[in-house]
Design a protein around this motif. Structure first.
Motif, short mmCIF file in Angstrom:
data_model
loop_
_atom_site.label_atom_id
_atom_site.label_comp_id
_atom_site.label_asym_id
_atom_site.label_seq_id
_atom_site.Cartn_x
_atom_site.Cartn_y
_atom_site.Cartn_z
N GLU A 110 0.86 -1.19 0.00
CA GLU A 110 0.00 0.00 0.00
C GLU A 110 0.89 1.24 0.00
O GLU A 110 1.65 1.46 0.95
N TYR A 140 -11.80 2.47 -6.93
CA TYR A 140 -11.78 3.01 -5.57
C TYR A 140 -12.73 2.21 -4.68
O TYR A 140 -13.95 2.27 -4.84
N PRO A 142 -13.77 2.39 -1.44
CA PRO A 142 -14.84 3.01 -0.63
C PRO A 142 -16.11 3.33 -1.42
O PRO A 142 -17.20 3.40 -0.85
N LEU A 195 -8.26 -4.18 1.93
CA LEU A 195 -8.80 -2.92 1.40
C LEU A 195 -9.77 -2.30 2.40
O LEU A 195 -9.76 -1.08 2.63
N ASP A 196 -10.59 -3.13 3.00
CA ASP A 196 -11.56 -2.66 4.00
C ASP A 196 -10.82 -2.00 5.18
O ASP A 196 -11.20 -0.92 5.63
N ILE A 198 -7.64 -0.80 5.22
CA ILE A 198 -6.90 0.38 4.76
C ILE A 198 -7.80 1.61 4.75
O ILE A 198 -7.39 2.71 5.13
N HIS A 199 -9.05 1.40 4.33
CA HIS A 199 -9.97 2.53 4.20
C HIS A 199 -10.81 2.76 5.46
O HIS A 199 -11.80 3.49 5.41
N GLU A 201 -12.76 0.82 7.41
CA GLU A 201 -14.16 0.37 7.41
C GLU A 201 -14.42 -0.71 8.47
O GLU A 201 -13.97 -0.59 9.60
#
Length: 205
Positions: A110, A140, A142, A195-196, A198-199, A201
């Motif tokens: 990342e 993207y 999100p 990904l979840d 990192i963002h 969530e």
């Protein structure tokens, strides 16, 4: 752009299908802080579940489980001085054999900054190929509009959200993931778990 996926399993050939499969992903209730998400198939049976740091009690650590709750993949964010000086944050995914010893199966990089040349999130699998990376994220996450693409441009999996669901729920807590034929579904959801996180969530405290 092609749609035939790389057919080499990353986690196990048990999770590779000869046909395209559509999964639904639902966040766990908000009362469980950093609780993760659940993955179901077209008949609403649980196929995978991801435990976030609210369940595990450890930041920067995720576990992908099968329908029975058995751990398939342990994912950890690498730390230390070398990591602090790097232009990338690294996540490493491990499987366990029957003796309990861990085996590295993929590394996700990342970028720390938008100034990094080609700041796409990229994933390399083990054993390492002659390339620097095997998969990358386009789009993207999100916005629930992204795909996992292999190094020659074939789409392996697509994350999306149905318009009627978005209007009904007014949130992105429920979305679908289309996994292409031959792709390792467990690997796909391991990447989505990162990904979840990192963002910020469902898996992150």
């Amino acid at each position: 752009m092609g749609t035939k996926a790389n057919t080499m399993p990353v986690i196990s050939k048990l999770y590779c299908s000869s046909s395209q499969v559509i999964f639904m992903v639902r966040r766990r209730p908000h009362v469980v802080n950093g609780g993760g998400f659940v993955v179901t198939n077209c008949i609403q049976l649980v196929v995978f579940q991801v435990d976030g740091c609210g369940v595990l009690g450890t930041k920067g650590e995720l576990v992908l489980r099968d329908a029975n709750g058995d751990a398939l993949l342990l994912i950890r964010r690498k730390g230390g001085l070398v990591e602090a000086l790097s232009i990338h944050k690294r996540w490493k995914g491990y499987t366990s054999d029957y003796k309990g010893s861990k085996k590295l199966v993929f590394t996700l990089k990342e970028p720390r900054s938008c100034l990094v040349k080609n700041n796409a999130i990229r994933i390399s699998t083990e054993p390492k190929s002659s390339k620097n990376w095997d998969y990358e994220i386009n789009g993207y996450f999100p916005e629930r509009d992204c795909s996992i693409v292999d190094s020659v441009g074939n789409i392996v999996a697509q994350v999306g959200i149905k318009k009627e669901v978005e209007e009904l729920m007014a949130s992105k807590d429920l979305y679908h993931v289309v996994v292409k034929p031959g792709a390792d579904q467990a690997f796909v959801f391991g990447v989505i778990a990162v990904l979840d996180y990192i963002h910020g969530e469902s898996t992150r405290c």
